[in-house]
Design an enzyme around this catalytic site. Structure first.
Site, PDB file in Angstrom:
ATOM      1  N   SER A  74      52.057  16.269  11.739  1.00  0.00           N
ATOM      2  CA  SER A  74      52.593  15.796  13.019  1.00  0.00           C
ATOM      3  C   SER A  74      51.538  15.426  14.055  1.00  0.00           C
ATOM      4  CB  SER A  74      53.537  16.843  13.609  1.00  0.00           C
ATOM      5  OG  SER A  74      54.755  16.878  12.902  1.00  0.00           O
ATOM      6  N   LYS A  77      51.725  12.043  15.470  1.00  0.00           N
ATOM      7  CA  LYS A  77      52.647  11.712  16.566  1.00  0.00           C
ATOM      8  C   LYS A  77      51.884  11.379  17.850  1.00  0.00           C
ATOM      9  CE  LYS A  77      56.797  14.369  15.232  1.00  0.00           C
ATOM     10  NZ  LYS A  77      56.418  15.364  14.213  1.00  0.00           N
ATOM     11  N   SER A 134      57.587  18.995  18.691  1.00  0.00           N
ATOM     12  CA  SER A 134      57.239  18.221  17.500  1.00  0.00           C
ATOM     13  C   SER A 134      58.482  17.744  16.748  1.00  0.00           C
ATOM     14  CB  SER A 134      56.334  19.034  16.561  1.00  0.00           C
ATOM     15  OG  SER A 134      55.673  18.195  15.641  1.00  0.00           O
ATOM     16  N   LYS A 255      48.630  18.816  20.119  1.00  0.00           N
ATOM     17  CA  LYS A 255      49.601  18.587  19.053  1.00  0.00           C
ATOM     18  C   LYS A 255      49.295  19.380  17.795  1.00  0.00           C
ATOM     19  CE  LYS A 255      53.320  16.829  17.841  1.00  0.00           C
ATOM     20  NZ  LYS A 255      53.444  18.140  17.164  1.00  0.00           N
TER      21      LYS A 255
END
Length: 320
Positions: A74, A77, A134, A255
């Site tokens: 992730s 992202k 997320s 993140k």
């Protein structure tokens, strides 16, 4: 006689080079001892790849396999976030615009808001759910809203990466960072390849995002977000924020990531005494390890500056 002189000159040159190298190494160790600062060799990271950079100077303070392309989960992202922020900044996307969820968006696996096909959320709600929790369903809904399909959005991600100057080693395959294996059951998914990124490219992307849109930290620093349309509360996945189990002073983003293929990953940032660092850890074996090793990187980075950081970078290159 001529051959003998040539040999002596070469021998003498080799000796001089060796002496210079030994002296340089000695000077580095001596200067480090004088300053009482940590040595790069003291950073024993078990993760597959890592990098630490100073946001203001762009200087790489530490790197380990930083140019190796690995699945980022992730953390990819961050590019989805950048594209949404770009479009909002350019007036092509409104934060209050309503996004209607598709069947695919409602079914995509992993972390989720947990909505049904046909449900509507604002761009802001989906962005915050993606950045903090997320949420994969939020990322897909945004991707489809922006580009019509996740496949077209992945092409937009790669185009943006090219403009940023990221290396050819980094390739975006979908909006979430999920593996193609995870997405194969869904006809609408972009499931033809896997996303791969280098730690250095991931850090560069994060640094660019922080410099161009520092307001992203207002979102990523939250321990949770509440969706206005449902009053649903979604908790952060960043356990280094204040009050969290692996809290690090000054950490306010960015993140996390996890898939079976990627292992546990984290792109982090922290600010102390006017300096901001960006770190990337990829391929950790446990969720705790990614945060512990990020903390080690921050501890090292905030104790280095000027000459010391230059010395540290030379050390990491020379392997001493």
């Amino acid at each position: 006689m001529l051959m003998e002189r040539t040999y002596k000159r070469r021998f003498n040159s080799a000796v001089i080079i060796l002496i210079i190298a030994v002296c340089a190494a000695a000077c580095i160790l001596y200067l480090m001892s004088l300053k009482g600062k940590p040595s790069v060799s003291g950073l024993q990271l078990e993760s597959g790849s890592a990098v630490l950079l100073d946001l203001q100077t762009g200087e790489v303070l530490y790197e380990k396999n930083a140019d190796e392309a690995l699945p980022p989960a992730s953390m990819s992202k961050l590019m989805t976030e950048l594209i949404v922020l770009d479009m909002a900044s350019e007036g092509k996307l409104g934060w209050g615009d309503l996004v209607t969820a598709s069947s695919y968006a409602s079914l995509v696996p992993g972390a989720q808001i947990g909505f049904d096909a046909g449900d509507a959320y604002t761009v802001r709600e989906l962005f915050e759910a993606m950045a903090v929790h997320s949420a994969n369903d939020a990322a897909v809904a945004l991707a489809e809203h922006v580009s019509g399909s996740e496949t077209e959005f992945a092409a937009l991600m790669n185009s943006r990466a090219l403009k940023l100057g990221l290396s050819s080693q980094t390739v975006f395959a979908n909006a979430t960072g999920l593996s193609s294996e995870d997405l194969l059951p869904y006809a609408e998914a972009s499931a033809n390849a896997d996303t791969v990124m280098t730690a250095k490219d991931t850090a560069s992307l994060a640094a660019y995002l922080l410099k161009k849109y520092p307001e992203v930290l207002e979102v990523s620093s939250r321990s949770s977000v509440r969706l206005a349309s449902t009053s649903q509360k979604l908790r952060t996945t960043n356990l280094m924020l204040n009050g969290m189990p692996y809290a690090f002073p000054g950490n306010d983003g960015l993140k996390t990531g996890y898939t079976v293929q990627a292992g546990y990953c984290f792109t982090g940032t922290a600010r102390k005494d006017g300096r901001r660092l960006v770190s990337v850890v990829m391929g950790a074996h446990t969720p705790e390890q990614r945060f512990i090793e990020t903390g080690l990187l921050f501890d090292y980075g905030f104790q280095t500056d000027g000459l010391t950081s230059l010395i540290g970078h030379i050390q990491s290159k020379l392997g001493i």
